[in-house]
Design a protein around this motif. Sequence first.
Motif, PDB file in Angstrom:
ATOM      1  N   GLU A 178       7.458  -1.892  -2.576  1.00  0.00           N
ATOM      2  CA  GLU A 178       7.982  -2.155  -3.949  1.00  0.00           C
ATOM      3  C   GLU A 178       7.127  -3.232  -4.638  1.00  0.00           C
ATOM      4  OE1 GLU A 178      11.882  -3.261  -4.206  1.00  0.00           O
ATOM      5  OE2 GLU A 178      12.615  -1.079  -4.109  1.00  0.00           O
ATOM      6  N   ASP A 179       6.424  -3.999  -3.606  1.00  0.00           N
ATOM      7  CA  ASP A 179       5.553  -5.190  -4.158  1.00  0.00           C
ATOM      8  C   ASP A 179       4.276  -4.784  -4.569  1.00  0.00           C
ATOM      9  OD1 ASP A 179       7.668  -7.155  -3.595  1.00  0.00           O
ATOM     10  OD2 ASP A 179       7.079  -7.260  -1.532  1.00  0.00           O
ATOM     11  N   THR A 180       3.938  -3.520  -4.116  1.00  0.00           N
ATOM     12  CA  THR A 180       2.562  -3.003  -4.422  1.00  0.00           C
ATOM     13  C   THR A 180       2.428  -2.688  -5.918  1.00  0.00           C
ATOM     14  OG1 THR A 180       2.358  -2.198  -2.317  1.00  0.00           O
ATOM     15  CG2 THR A 180       0.634  -1.446  -3.907  1.00  0.00           C
ATOM     16  N   VAL A 181       1.396  -3.296  -6.596  1.00  0.00           N
ATOM     17  CA  VAL A 181       1.198  -2.830  -8.044  1.00  0.00           C
ATOM     18  C   VAL A 181       0.365  -1.665  -8.039  1.00  0.00           C
ATOM     19  CG1 VAL A 181       0.135  -3.905 -10.417  1.00  0.00           C
ATOM     20  CG2 VAL A 181       1.580  -5.554  -8.849  1.00  0.00           C
ATOM     21  N   LYS A 228      -1.288 -10.372  -2.727  1.00  0.00           N
ATOM     22  CA  LYS A 228      -0.877  -9.645  -3.651  1.00  0.00           C
ATOM     23  C   LYS A 228      -1.628  -8.421  -3.021  1.00  0.00           C
ATOM     24  CE  LYS A 228       0.662 -12.176  -6.882  1.00  0.00           C
ATOM     25  NZ  LYS A 228      -0.069 -12.386  -8.277  1.00  0.00           N
ATOM     26  N   LYS A 229      -0.733  -7.238  -3.491  1.00  0.00           N
ATOM     27  CA  LYS A 229      -0.980  -5.713  -2.775  1.00  0.00           C
ATOM     28  C   LYS A 229      -1.297  -4.761  -4.113  1.00  0.00           C
ATOM     29  CE  LYS A 229       1.945  -6.339   1.230  1.00  0.00           C
ATOM     30  NZ  LYS A 229       3.057  -5.615   1.934  1.00  0.00           N
ATOM     31  N   TYR A 230      -2.377  -4.121  -3.924  1.00  0.00           N
ATOM     32  CA  TYR A 230      -2.597  -3.284  -5.020  1.00  0.00           C
ATOM     33  C   TYR A 230      -2.617  -1.820  -4.648  1.00  0.00           C
ATOM     34  CZ  TYR A 230      -3.507  -7.765  -7.202  1.00  0.00           C
ATOM     35  OH  TYR A 230      -3.438  -8.807  -7.885  1.00  0.00           O
ATOM     36  N   LEU A 231      -2.554  -0.822  -5.473  1.00  0.00           N
ATOM     37  CA  LEU A 231      -2.914   0.608  -5.184  1.00  0.00           C
ATOM     38  C   LEU A 231      -3.855   0.898  -6.431  1.00  0.00           C
ATOM     39  CD1 LEU A 231      -2.769   3.318  -3.786  1.00  0.00           C
ATOM     40  CD2 LEU A 231      -0.816   3.906  -5.096  1.00  0.00           C
ATOM     41  N   ARG A 262       2.364   7.900 -12.342  1.00  0.00           N
ATOM     42  CA  ARG A 262       2.613   7.123 -10.834  1.00  0.00           C
ATOM     43  C   ARG A 262       2.351   5.536 -11.135  1.00  0.00           C
ATOM     44  NH1 ARG A 262      -1.355   9.150  -7.203  1.00  0.00           N
ATOM     45  NH2 ARG A 262      -0.539   7.772  -5.671  1.00  0.00           N
ATOM     46  N   SER A 263       1.752   5.238 -12.130  1.00  0.00           N
ATOM     47  CA  SER A 263       1.350   3.676 -12.279  1.00  0.00           C
ATOM     48  C   SER A 263       2.198   2.684 -12.682  1.00  0.00           C
ATOM     49  CB  SER A 263       0.012   3.701 -12.989  1.00  0.00           C
ATOM     50  OG  SER A 263       0.347   3.922 -14.304  1.00  0.00           O
ATOM     51  N   ASP A 264       1.960   1.537 -12.324  1.00  0.00           N
ATOM     52  CA  ASP A 264       2.909   0.398 -13.187  1.00  0.00           C
ATOM     53  C   ASP A 264       2.065  -0.200 -14.230  1.00  0.00           C
ATOM     54  OD1 ASP A 264       4.768   0.266 -11.176  1.00  0.00           O
ATOM     55  OD2 ASP A 264       3.308  -0.606  -9.822  1.00  0.00           O
ATOM     56  N   VAL A 265       0.659  -0.255 -14.023  1.00  0.00           N
ATOM     57  CA  VAL A 265      -0.230  -0.815 -15.009  1.00  0.00           C
ATOM     58  C   VAL A 265      -1.489   0.079 -15.067  1.00  0.00           C
ATOM     59  CG1 VAL A 265      -1.663  -2.570 -15.641  1.00  0.00           C
ATOM     60  CG2 VAL A 265       0.251  -2.955 -14.205  1.00  0.00           C
ATOM     61  N   VAL A 344     -10.011  -8.900 -14.929  1.00  0.00           N
ATOM     62  CA  VAL A 344      -9.111  -7.836 -14.871  1.00  0.00           C
ATOM     63  C   VAL A 344      -7.962  -7.826 -14.236  1.00  0.00           C
ATOM     64  CG1 VAL A 344      -9.008  -5.101 -14.512  1.00  0.00           C
ATOM     65  CG2 VAL A 344     -11.124  -6.384 -15.625  1.00  0.00           C
ATOM     66  N   LEU A 345      -8.333  -8.248 -12.749  1.00  0.00           N
ATOM     67  CA  LEU A 345      -6.898  -8.254 -11.833  1.00  0.00           C
ATOM     68  C   LEU A 345      -6.098  -9.186 -12.313  1.00  0.00           C
ATOM     69  CD1 LEU A 345      -8.138  -7.518  -8.368  1.00  0.00           C
ATOM     70  CD2 LEU A 345      -6.667  -6.433  -9.638  1.00  0.00           C
ATOM     71  N   GLU A 346      -6.428 -10.463 -12.765  1.00  0.00           N
ATOM     72  CA  GLU A 346      -5.782 -11.587 -13.385  1.00  0.00           C
ATOM     73  C   GLU A 346      -4.742 -10.908 -14.692  1.00  0.00           C
ATOM     74  OE1 GLU A 346      -7.975 -14.898 -14.476  1.00  0.00           O
ATOM     75  OE2 GLU A 346      -9.129 -15.251 -12.821  1.00  0.00           O
ATOM     76  N   LEU A 347      -5.239 -10.151 -15.413  1.00  0.00           N
ATOM     77  CA  LEU A 347      -4.571  -9.536 -16.654  1.00  0.00           C
ATOM     78  C   LEU A 347      -3.535  -8.599 -15.843  1.00  0.00           C
ATOM     79  CD1 LEU A 347      -7.147  -9.450 -19.342  1.00  0.00           C
ATOM     80  CD2 LEU A 347      -5.152 -10.758 -19.192  1.00  0.00           C
ATOM     81  N   VAL A 348      -3.979  -7.910 -14.951  1.00  0.00           N
ATOM     82  CA  VAL A 348      -3.190  -6.869 -14.033  1.00  0.00           C
ATOM     83  C   VAL A 348      -1.871  -7.456 -13.557  1.00  0.00           C
ATOM     84  CG1 VAL A 348      -2.815  -5.375 -12.273  1.00  0.00           C
ATOM     85  CG2 VAL A 348      -4.862  -5.089 -13.507  1.00  0.00           C
TER      86      VAL A 348
END
Length: 443
Positions: A178-181, A228-231, A262-265, A344-348
Amino acid sequence: MAKPIVAIVGRPNVGKSTLFNRIASSGGMVAIVEDRPGVTRDRLYRDAEWLNREFTLVDTGGIEFRDVTDSISQGVHLQAKLAIDEADVILFVVDAREGLVPVDEEVALVLRKTKKPVILISNKVEDFSSGYDVYDFYKLGLGEPVMVSAAHGKNIGDLLDMVIELLPDSSGDDNVDEDTVKIAVIGRPNVGKSSIVNSILGVERVIVSDIAGTTRDAIDTYFEQGDKKYLLIDTAGMRKKGKINEPTERYSVIRSLRAVDRSDVVLMVIDAVTGVIEQDKKIAGYAHEAGRAIVIVVNKWDLVEKDDKTVLRYTEDIREKLGFMQYAPVVFISALTRKRVPRVLELVDYVAEQHAMRISTSNLNELIQEAVLLNPPPSDKGKRLKILYGTQASVKPPTFILFVNDTELMHFSYLRYLENQLRSSFGFEGTPIRIVVRQRKED
């Protein structure tokens, strides 16, 4: 979670678009997610619901078995395969009036090899008591044909019952915590999506090419930065329907839709040289309607001649043309030089927090009371709208329920006013807000 995809396939002129419109008709039996004002959207796909199951309906266009000589398309089987690669259920439409033709057999051969659920539909059966010769279609090896009349809406309900039975389990398909954006990168072909992915990752993990549509698949890349974790999901470019000359480009759109779901952002990539065009509005509109957090990324900024007002002019142009997405932050980058790519990642991170923000019921109702005092609700024939109370029902996107004395009195402009008050007080930058109005008797 991505909604199941139901793809309508078949040769040209068998009634695929008529069936698509019949199922997706707001006046028909299927509940459709309606467009919000100001959003344009290509009708190649629609979100639909039947028996409380949601799915995305896709009209793939006619499969034509012809020679293809360009370097990307590799023959007729690839064309047909890409049409159904991402579908969970396939509706194969044939023409009951014309009967079985050789192209039907070629399409059926490809479909049988997919091992996916296929419903064979014998369309244009206006009179079910007459002797349409549908028995030849048994030769296709896809079971009993379902007789329908898409033009007249006959037997569509029974067809949809069969579709729902074949949809996959909706318990979840993403194996991430759940913590993965989850970030989807979307936009037209050649705006630099793959280059942005590579710049963010700092390594060439996705093929970059100047040939439109070379990124056929939605490619998942997991990575971490700090704690931070990202997909990261790189998607195939979307192109205006009338300009899709290559069948593979048309069908790759399906994967982009699934990636958004599938995405959050969502990173909505705009070409700085061409600016916002009509197809950008349609692509952004899908992400907006899906309720995803959005960052507008203007790429190729290094190719633009600038003065001290260039950023302001570009931003105003984006705000005007993407009027339904005033909430989305804009960042100007160059994937080639990596200038401002870290931003970009800061805004994500920021919009992901806003997307998941919840406010207390007491704070919400305090804001509503102040908003009502500043701008009284509309009235009609002496009866004034009363907002009894409100509550936040969910997040991602933030969704609010307002209980009122008469839903007919709530005007769209007043909802927009309340949304602006919410944003002014609490932020919600980068995320759409949904407000649901329900009627309740006054005590």
